[in-house]
Design a protein around this motif. Structure first.
Motif, PDB file in Angstrom:
ATOM      1  N   ARG A  40       0.858  -1.196   0.000  1.00  0.00           N
ATOM      2  CA  ARG A  40       0.000   0.000   0.000  1.00  0.00           C
ATOM      3  C   ARG A  40       0.885   1.233   0.000  1.00  0.00           C
ATOM      4  NH1 ARG A  40      -5.409  -0.666   1.321  1.00  0.00           N
ATOM      5  NH2 ARG A  40      -5.588   1.498   2.013  1.00  0.00           N
ATOM      6  N   VAL A  57       2.046   4.555   1.363  1.00  0.00           N
ATOM      7  CA  VAL A  57       1.927   5.221   2.661  1.00  0.00           C
ATOM      8  C   VAL A  57       2.470   6.651   2.617  1.00  0.00           C
ATOM      9  CG1 VAL A  57       1.928   3.070   3.990  1.00  0.00           C
ATOM     10  CG2 VAL A  57       4.103   4.205   3.457  1.00  0.00           C
ATOM     11  N   ARG A  69       1.862  11.951   4.098  1.00  0.00           N
ATOM     12  CA  ARG A  69       1.415  10.629   4.505  1.00  0.00           C
ATOM     13  C   ARG A  69       0.061  10.323   3.879  1.00  0.00           C
ATOM     14  NH1 ARG A  69       4.101   7.869   8.145  1.00  0.00           N
ATOM     15  NH2 ARG A  69       5.751   8.988   9.247  1.00  0.00           N
ATOM     16  N   ASP A 101      -2.651   6.669   2.745  1.00  0.00           N
ATOM     17  CA  ASP A 101      -2.857   5.236   2.911  1.00  0.00           C
ATOM     18  C   ASP A 101      -3.773   4.795   1.775  1.00  0.00           C
ATOM     19  OD1 ASP A 101      -2.973   2.633   3.756  1.00  0.00           O
ATOM     20  OD2 ASP A 101      -4.470   3.019   5.297  1.00  0.00           O
ATOM     21  N   GLN A 102      -3.169   4.468   0.643  1.00  0.00           N
ATOM     22  CA  GLN A 102      -3.927   4.185  -0.574  1.00  0.00           C
ATOM     23  C   GLN A 102      -3.519   2.861  -1.188  1.00  0.00           C
ATOM     24  OE1 GLN A 102      -3.630   7.287  -3.519  1.00  0.00           O
ATOM     25  NE2 GLN A 102      -3.907   8.901  -2.005  1.00  0.00           N
TER      26      GLN A 102
END
Lengths: 182, 182, 182
Positions: free
Chosen positions: C163, C165, C171, C173-174
């Motif tokens: 993922r 980050v 930052r 979260d994808q």
């Protein structure tokens, strides 16, 4: 046996052109195991068997304990870092990638390594520990970790800890059944 | 030292029969490190020390930087692909499996690799990065990843990122404490 | 090319003192690839090219298929267990750690291995499979698994499955975008 090992390479590796498979460390490791270290092990010449196995590890990066039982038609692709334990068993027409571990948990005596069925593909860096049973026609993904759980036939397992994501062609998301302690 | 290394093999490896441990690459790597490359490093003969360490890596698949400090009674099982960094320290009676990394994050200077206590078992492919501290009587599971977090004594850690699943014999599920930046 | 490979080692490895980098297996593997096996591959002397590549694997533990295209200034740190496939491409000023796999999924023909951009760092044991694209200025964490997903430029990716980050210094979260099947 050698012919089967060669055939499964040509069938599965798009990079296997001309006589190149004769250079594959996976094939060298199998020849040393099938024709030298495993026969010596069965004659209980354990030190000599282990010596051949360590020479094989040095030459190929693949460590197969002389006691391991390997079915015909095995393709060890790349292979560096593979560890196959003394009581491990692998069926026919299987493919193992680099760094696969068929190892022990340290908690079992006697039969303490995995038993793998036929037509099984085990991806890069997958770690299988304990006297577990892997069925036929199974795919185990790269970096999967399976410790003391069994893998049903006709399934695909991925993740750490490994989960079943396919069974009989259907997408699923299930835990693996725990291996019965012997 | 050699006697301690041999003793911990016989104690922990069910496959260690007869004189077979003398063939183990883990033992060869330790002999080269303890009696040749680390003494040369302490005499500041750095190039020669590294040469011995690289010969060890070629022969065994185990890469121990000449500067690493290894306590007595270390069992390196299988060992292929292990990387132990320059400022890493390992206590007494520890067991390291294949592909364990005691490495750096690339962000620290000076002391930049892990310090591991006594009676610690580190499983296959576990990756420990940074100047972290691992206590005594610790088990770290296969494929665990610990980056800049400390591991308390008497605990079991698994997963990526590693979580504490046992502490003083009780099941727990806790994050590890972050390592203080030096 | 050799000069670039040497320069990036000195720049990035705190343990690279004096002439020690000349002992690094990563440098030996690159010399064999750049000056022998890849040129032989381009002359279509495939068996000879593969022979050199297997000798390199034996000496260094690093397996680079003769067909792989490697940009200038590559630092292969430690390197044991690295597998780089036939149609893999790596840009300039990249760093690869031990056990990185730039491999195939087994489902593609022709171009079937990753294309990696410039200034990319790929951590220990990361597994990248399929004809995926990794952009420039990317960091891929230790033990990350990326199968048939692309990695945007200026990002950091960790985990299995990987993922995003970090992106452009922020930052996040994808999930990664899926690679288009060719």
């Amino acid at each position: 046996m050698f012919g089967d090992d060669l055939r499964i390479i040509y069938k599965n590796d798009p990079a296997a052109k001309g006589l190149q498979p004769f250079l594959y460390p996976g094939l060298h490791a199998l020849v040393l195991h099938r024709y030298f270290s495993h026969p010596l092990y069965k004659m209980r010449l354990l030190f000599l068997a282990r010596l051949v196995s360590e020479i094989g590890r040095f030459l190929t990066g693949i460590e197969i304990h002389p006691g391991a039982k390997l079915g015909k038609g095995l393709f060890i692709d790349h292979g560096a870092g593979i560890v196959i334990g003394e009581t491990a068993e692998v069926g026919e027409n299987c493919i193992l990638f680099q760094r696969v571990t068929l190892g022990g948990t340290g908690k079992h005596a006697g039969k303490r390594h995995p038993t793998v069925g036929n037509n099984v593909l085990i991806g890069t860096s997958a770690t299988l520990l304990g006297p577990i049973t892997v069925g036929d026609n199974v795919k185990i993904g790269a970096e999967t970790v399976i410790i003391m759980h069994d893998v049903p036939s006709n399934s695909t397992v991925v993740g750490a800890p490994g989960r079943m994501v396919k069974l009989n062609g259907q997408r699923v998301d299930q835990k693996l059944p725990r291996t019965q302690d012997p």
